[in-house]
Design a protein around this motif. Sequence first.
Motif, mmCIF file in Angstrom:
data_model
loop_
_atom_site.group_PDB
_atom_site.id
_atom_site.type_symbol
_atom_site.label_atom_id
_atom_site.label_comp_id
_atom_site.label_asym_id
_atom_site.label_seq_id
_atom_site.Cartn_x
_atom_site.Cartn_y
_atom_site.Cartn_z
ATOM 1 N N TYR A 30 0.825 -1.203 0.000
ATOM 2 C CA TYR A 30 0.000 0.000 0.000
ATOM 3 C C TYR A 30 0.867 1.264 0.000
ATOM 4 N N CYS A 31 1.996 1.224 0.689
ATOM 5 C CA CYS A 31 2.909 2.373 0.683
ATOM 6 C C CYS A 31 3.349 2.684 -0.742
ATOM 7 N N LEU A 32 3.595 1.615 -1.508
ATOM 8 C CA LEU A 32 4.041 1.786 -2.890
ATOM 9 C C LEU A 32 2.916 2.298 -3.775
ATOM 10 N N ILE A 56 11.354 3.139 -7.946
ATOM 11 C CA ILE A 56 11.157 3.052 -6.495
ATOM 12 C C ILE A 56 12.289 3.763 -5.767
ATOM 13 N N ARG A 57 13.503 3.565 -6.234
ATOM 14 C CA ARG A 57 14.647 4.229 -5.590
ATOM 15 C C ARG A 57 14.566 5.753 -5.748
ATOM 16 N N LYS A 58 14.102 6.205 -6.909
ATOM 17 C CA LYS A 58 13.926 7.649 -7.120
ATOM 18 C C LYS A 58 12.870 8.206 -6.165
ATOM 19 N N GLU A 59 11.798 7.423 -5.973
ATOM 20 C CA GLU A 59 10.725 7.874 -5.085
ATOM 21 C C GLU A 59 11.212 7.929 -3.637
ATOM 22 N N VAL A 60 12.016 6.959 -3.239
ATOM 23 C CA VAL A 60 12.581 6.971 -1.885
ATOM 24 C C VAL A 60 13.468 8.201 -1.705
#
Length: 730
Positions: A30-32, A56-60
């Motif tokens: 859900y976080c994703l 995902i790494r860019k979003e982090v």
Amino acid sequence: CVLCGRTEDCPEKYGEKRTYVEYSLTVHYYCLLMSSGIWQRGEEDEGVDGFLITDIRKEVKRAAKLKCNICKKKGASIGCVAPKCKRSYHFPCGIQRECIFQFMEDFRSYCWEHRPVQEFMDKEPRGASQCTICLDLVEHLPVYTVLKSPCCKNAWFHRECLQYQALSAGIFFFRCTVCNNKDKFQKEMLRMGIHIPERDASWELEENAYQDLLHCYQHCDVKRCLCKKGRDYNEPDSKWEIQRCQYCGSRGTHLACSSLKSWEQNWECMECRSIFAKSGKYSKRKKRALAASENSNGSPCLLEEPPPKSPRQSSGSPRSFLLQSPKIMCQNLSPCSHLEQPTSNRVTVSSSPVMSNWNWSLRHKYLRQQRKEVCNILKELKVQVQTKTTRLNINAENIWSSALKGFRQRIFSPTNTIEVNFSNCKNRSKTNTSSASKHHFFQVLMLHLQNSSLFEGSFGKNLSLDFQALKENLYFEAGKMIAVSLVHGGPPPGFFSKTLFKCLVYGPENVKPVLEDVADVDVAQTIKTIKYANSLSNLQSTLQDCCEFLTAAGCLRPVTALCDKNMLVNDILIYHVIKRITLPLESFRQGLKTLGVLEKMQMHPDVFSSIFCYKPERLSAETVYNLFTIHSSSDVNKVEGADFWMGYLQDVESGDSVVTLEDILLFVTGSSYIPAIGFDPEPTIKFLHIRYPTGNRLLNCLELPRTKTYQQFKNKMELTIRNTLRVERE
């Protein structure tokens, strides 16, 4: 979790917690899903359910700069979509603070101040009633923890109860517990932040949940059982096999106990027979049956002879579909003994009680039918292809440039038969000009086009605006390559968006694009901000912020009412998805006219969408089996290899083999995929007295050896196919 920083593993609250060791990544589902700066740019089997690892790494990294307005820690990846609201938070913090997360469309999130609320009429009673799920009392109050049914006046629920119910029931069975309404109920619950997973109900997914329903009655009920091993003894394919009543199925008899010659004869129990006797429909048949039983062997019959033969029902074997194929040219193929279930477990199933994949099956059945029609249409177009050949010399290290050069050469003609030579820049060694080279060339070419700068988007792609490509006329060449590939035996494209396909078929002026067609993240965010503006002042403020963009798009206009936003959003979509790429689209259409492909697309849009907008169906044992026509002698029952071939395909599909179904197809035809136009000639199988299997790619014929045991057959297949393909690759 890399996004929320919490270690809790609670699928009901935060979604499934997944760890990917190879990427050193752990994330709550859900976080994703709810993170504001990430989109599903990959296919379902890429990254994490379509979310690429790099994204995902860019979003982090982006979230690391944002502080959560609730816990005051960094890493807040979710933002409220309300215009001018700057609040950011982690998903668990949002749940704790009673934010609303909408698991639909654009996966919007609303903070505690801007979240949607349900409307309560003043006349509605403010007392309490039972939650129709947990049966505890629930107060009729407009609070986060209480939800009201949109279709029933007196149906109230705890939010937590509804969420558990949705997770269990899934999208097919989640509905109002009072009136059974589905559409209206689901729409309101999604709006209020209830997650309804797109899967079947949990009770449908439970393994062997309906096993009791599949149990077969196995007991001899005649007055005097002749079997020395007891009434429950059952030995298939012998006189002690139990035959069930053809009407009720809840009574049985040994074949010998009722003088039945074989299981092909029907039998009725006494109860069913008495019902027919009372109705007057059984008496004449009974007399004939008794006479026949007296003449058969002279032995006294405890129960009369059954009526004439009727075909035996399918045994429900998992491989039964193999015996039902119309492609096989011989009759009475008996399943190999090693493929059957143990006799103690063999059951008869008339129809499955589980309908979990009904919609999926219908859709795939429809697509298969459409692709068959496309195949026939493309074969009509192939009549134009002449025997004169055109050879394309393709550099294996730079396929696009050499393909472009080959298609642009003066002697190239799409109506000539195409031969492909692969070469290597380093040693100039060339492969032969077999059909395998051509199939491989078209497969790699389509893959390059799909990932090229000519298209944008994730899976459903639209044309992009590349001025350099436009200058070099690459859009025309791309359309031409796709048309030539379809007619000359290449794979279907399968990556077009429905919007692009409709533009090609119906014309861009007749198409209405949607938000999913916008690949540019910034443009999509701008459109979403306008679309979800909840007041006129917010809308005007948003338009002021993106004034330059609207001016460039020709969409800037005075807005006097909130409802004007819908027309504005529509204009922006039409500009960005269609008008902006008018020149590339027209050039691409001209290329698709090669060999008359575009004309056929416009005449049969529904069938062609099955190969342009949908990925090809993955190979299965059933698909491969039906692809081949088996040529055999009339005594095919004696050819054990026919049975072994059926079983081998099943083993390959289940992973009990060192080769794949694609390898088998490649070994026989030179292609690891089924072309949109099909194979020419159609693949066939012959069973011969040879030592090892042979694949004749010129005739698409697979010659199989006759062996005494299945293991011998499997060993020879694996050894030959694996070594042949390994040598070819080297």
